[in-house]
Structures are given as C-alpha cells and as structure tokens.
Scaffold this motif. Sequence first.
Motif, short mmCIF file in Angstrom:
data_model
loop_
_atom_site.label_atom_id
_atom_site.label_comp_id
_atom_site.label_asym_id
_atom_site.label_seq_id
_atom_site.Cartn_x
_atom_site.Cartn_y
_atom_site.Cartn_z
N VAL A 135 10.44 -58.49 6.90
CA VAL A 135 11.10 -57.11 7.09
C VAL A 135 10.30 -56.12 6.25
O VAL A 135 9.46 -56.31 5.63
CB VAL A 135 12.82 -57.34 6.38
CG1 VAL A 135 13.52 -58.15 7.34
CG2 VAL A 135 12.60 -57.90 4.99
N THR A 136 10.68 -54.95 6.70
CA THR A 136 10.02 -53.67 5.95
C THR A 136 11.15 -52.87 5.13
O THR A 136 12.11 -52.55 6.01
CB THR A 136 9.32 -52.91 7.05
OG1 THR A 136 8.31 -53.40 7.49
CG2 THR A 136 8.64 -51.60 6.21
N LEU A 137 11.07 -52.72 3.86
CA LEU A 137 11.87 -52.20 3.08
C LEU A 137 11.83 -50.60 3.00
O LEU A 137 10.42 -50.27 3.04
CB LEU A 137 12.18 -52.77 1.90
CG LEU A 137 12.53 -54.35 1.50
CD1 LEU A 137 12.46 -54.75 0.03
CD2 LEU A 137 13.64 -54.69 2.32
N LYS A 138 12.69 -49.98 3.23
CA LYS A 138 12.64 -48.38 3.04
C LYS A 138 13.27 -47.95 1.82
O LYS A 138 14.43 -48.13 1.56
CB LYS A 138 13.21 -47.73 4.13
CG LYS A 138 12.26 -47.95 5.66
CD LYS A 138 12.83 -47.17 6.81
CE LYS A 138 12.38 -47.96 7.93
NZ LYS A 138 13.26 -47.49 9.20
N LEU A 139 12.36 -47.24 1.16
CA LEU A 139 12.84 -46.92 -0.53
C LEU A 139 12.51 -45.43 -0.61
O LEU A 139 11.65 -44.85 -0.01
CB LEU A 139 12.50 -47.75 -1.45
CG LEU A 139 12.68 -49.13 -0.98
CD1 LEU A 139 11.44 -50.20 -1.07
CD2 LEU A 139 13.50 -49.89 -2.32
N THR A 140 13.60 -44.80 -1.40
CA THR A 140 13.27 -43.43 -1.94
C THR A 140 13.30 -43.54 -3.56
O THR A 140 14.27 -44.08 -4.13
CB THR A 140 14.32 -42.65 -1.38
OG1 THR A 140 14.40 -42.79 0.11
CG2 THR A 140 14.11 -41.02 -1.84
N LEU A 141 12.50 -42.69 -4.12
CA LEU A 141 12.41 -42.39 -5.46
C LEU A 141 12.54 -40.82 -5.57
O LEU A 141 11.80 -40.04 -5.20
CB LEU A 141 11.19 -42.56 -6.11
CG LEU A 141 11.19 -42.46 -7.75
CD1 LEU A 141 12.27 -42.91 -8.30
CD2 LEU A 141 9.98 -42.73 -8.05
N GLU A 142 13.94 -40.40 -5.85
CA GLU A 142 14.26 -39.11 -5.87
C GLU A 142 15.21 -38.52 -7.12
O GLU A 142 15.99 -39.60 -7.43
CB GLU A 142 15.17 -38.68 -4.68
CG GLU A 142 15.05 -37.15 -4.62
CD GLU A 142 15.81 -36.73 -3.42
OE1 GLU A 142 14.94 -36.29 -2.36
OE2 GLU A 142 17.16 -37.12 -2.91
N ASN A 143 14.77 -37.78 -7.75
CA ASN A 143 15.40 -37.21 -9.28
C ASN A 143 15.39 -38.66 -10.08
O ASN A 143 16.34 -39.12 -10.78
CB ASN A 143 16.73 -36.89 -8.84
CG ASN A 143 16.82 -35.53 -8.18
OD1 ASN A 143 15.79 -34.79 -8.45
ND2 ASN A 143 17.66 -35.46 -7.28
N ALA A 144 14.21 -39.39 -10.09
CA ALA A 144 14.09 -40.49 -11.07
C ALA A 144 15.04 -41.64 -10.76
O ALA A 144 15.39 -42.38 -11.63
CB ALA A 144 14.21 -40.08 -12.56
N ARG A 145 15.65 -41.73 -9.34
CA ARG A 145 16.64 -42.79 -9.03
C ARG A 145 15.61 -43.52 -7.90
O ARG A 145 15.52 -42.75 -6.77
CB ARG A 145 17.89 -42.27 -8.68
CG ARG A 145 18.47 -41.64 -9.92
CD ARG A 145 18.79 -42.25 -10.90
NE ARG A 145 19.05 -43.68 -10.66
CZ ARG A 145 20.23 -44.30 -11.42
NH1 ARG A 145 20.80 -43.95 -12.30
NH2 ARG A 145 20.75 -45.74 -11.08
N LEU A 146 15.86 -44.84 -7.69
CA LEU A 146 15.34 -45.46 -6.74
C LEU A 146 16.74 -45.78 -5.75
O LEU A 146 17.71 -46.26 -6.21
CB LEU A 146 15.00 -46.74 -7.29
CG LEU A 146 13.37 -46.83 -7.80
CD1 LEU A 146 13.19 -48.11 -8.48
CD2 LEU A 146 12.39 -46.56 -6.50
N LYS A 147 16.25 -45.96 -4.42
CA LYS A 147 17.50 -45.95 -3.63
C LYS A 147 16.88 -46.58 -2.38
O LYS A 147 15.75 -46.12 -1.78
CB LYS A 147 18.13 -44.60 -3.03
CG LYS A 147 19.29 -45.08 -2.02
CD LYS A 147 19.94 -43.46 -1.74
CE LYS A 147 19.06 -42.73 -1.02
NZ LYS A 147 19.81 -41.62 -0.53
N GLU A 148 17.69 -47.87 -1.94
CA GLU A 148 17.03 -48.29 -0.70
C GLU A 148 17.82 -47.78 0.61
O GLU A 148 19.08 -47.64 0.59
CB GLU A 148 17.31 -49.65 -0.76
CG GLU A 148 16.62 -50.60 0.74
CD GLU A 148 16.82 -52.00 0.44
OE1 GLU A 148 16.68 -52.79 1.50
OE2 GLU A 148 17.15 -52.61 -0.70
N SER A 149 17.30 -47.60 1.75
CA SER A 149 18.10 -47.11 2.63
C SER A 149 17.63 -47.91 3.87
O SER A 149 16.59 -48.93 4.15
CB SER A 149 17.41 -45.69 3.44
OG SER A 149 16.13 -45.64 3.43
N LYS A 150 18.58 -48.06 4.92
CA LYS A 150 18.51 -49.19 5.94
C LYS A 150 17.98 -48.49 6.94
O LYS A 150 17.58 -47.43 7.28
CB LYS A 150 20.09 -49.47 6.41
CG LYS A 150 20.74 -50.12 5.37
CD LYS A 150 20.31 -51.41 4.98
CE LYS A 150 21.00 -52.07 3.94
NZ LYS A 150 20.46 -53.18 3.31
#
Length: 150
Positions: A135-150
């Motif tokens: 699988v390929t994970l999609k992640l965001t680092l924004e405002n010093a917070r990590l978040k995984e998106s689907k």
Amino acid sequence: MAAPVTPKPLAVQIEHLVSLLSDGDAVGYPEATQFQVLKIRKNQEITLAVLTVEGFGGGNNFRQYLAAFSLETTNAGKAHYSLLDVIPIGAGGWRSIDKLHANMIGETKNGGVNFTMKALENLSDDAPNFPSKKVTLKLTLENARLKESK
C-alpha cells in the motif's frame, strides 16, 4: 549496503520518545529505527523517523511510530532534533514500514507538506507479523502535526 547509523542527537530524542510511548513493559528496538531527511523547500527539511516499540503488556507484540523532527542548532552549536509530532503508523496484525522511503508530493494551502510512504498491510489470512498487501500511505505535516489521509 548497511543502513545509515542514526545520528546520536536523534537517537537520544528517540529514546526519550520511546520512554513516553511505553506502557512500562514495552521497550524500543533501536536496530529497527529508520530515518530519512526529507527536503520540503529550498532551505527547509524535516527528519522523519520510524521507530519500533515492542513488548506492550509484557507480550510479544510491537508498534511502529512515525515521528517528524526539525533539526536545530543549540546555543552551544550542537545539533538538536526537536520533535514536531508522532503518530502510530504500524503494528503487528495491522501493517508495517519495512523501508522508510518518503516522497514529497506537494504543499498544502496552509504551507504544510504532503508526502507518501510505502507500507505492507495485513490481509485476513496473513500471520500477524507478516503483512503482504503493498500500500501507499498518504500523509500531511501541517502546523507541526502529522495526519494520515485515505
């Protein structure tokens, strides 16, 4: 080719993080630590680290975490990795990151960064520690917070 040795200042921060994530039984598995410097802008980069903590509840299980750090220089001129955020990224029976290789894929409207990582997920007939689905994970680092998106 051997994996690069984790820089000492980063290893120290990961040790601190492991102690915070542990339930009192679980310990870090430093040999499984992976890190990567990800250039996000012309003069800006972050260090991503996948760390493994094993033995929760005294059992034979593990969790992987993704941590993001910024590299700073102390007043004494020494390197210091400042933790931005950490999220669970894998565990036995769920998925694992066997080789950290993040790719930046763009910026968010608010100045964050989007990146992807390859992982293996467990299928229903996989043994807990042997996921097989790529699988390929999609992640965001924004405002010093990590978040995984689907």
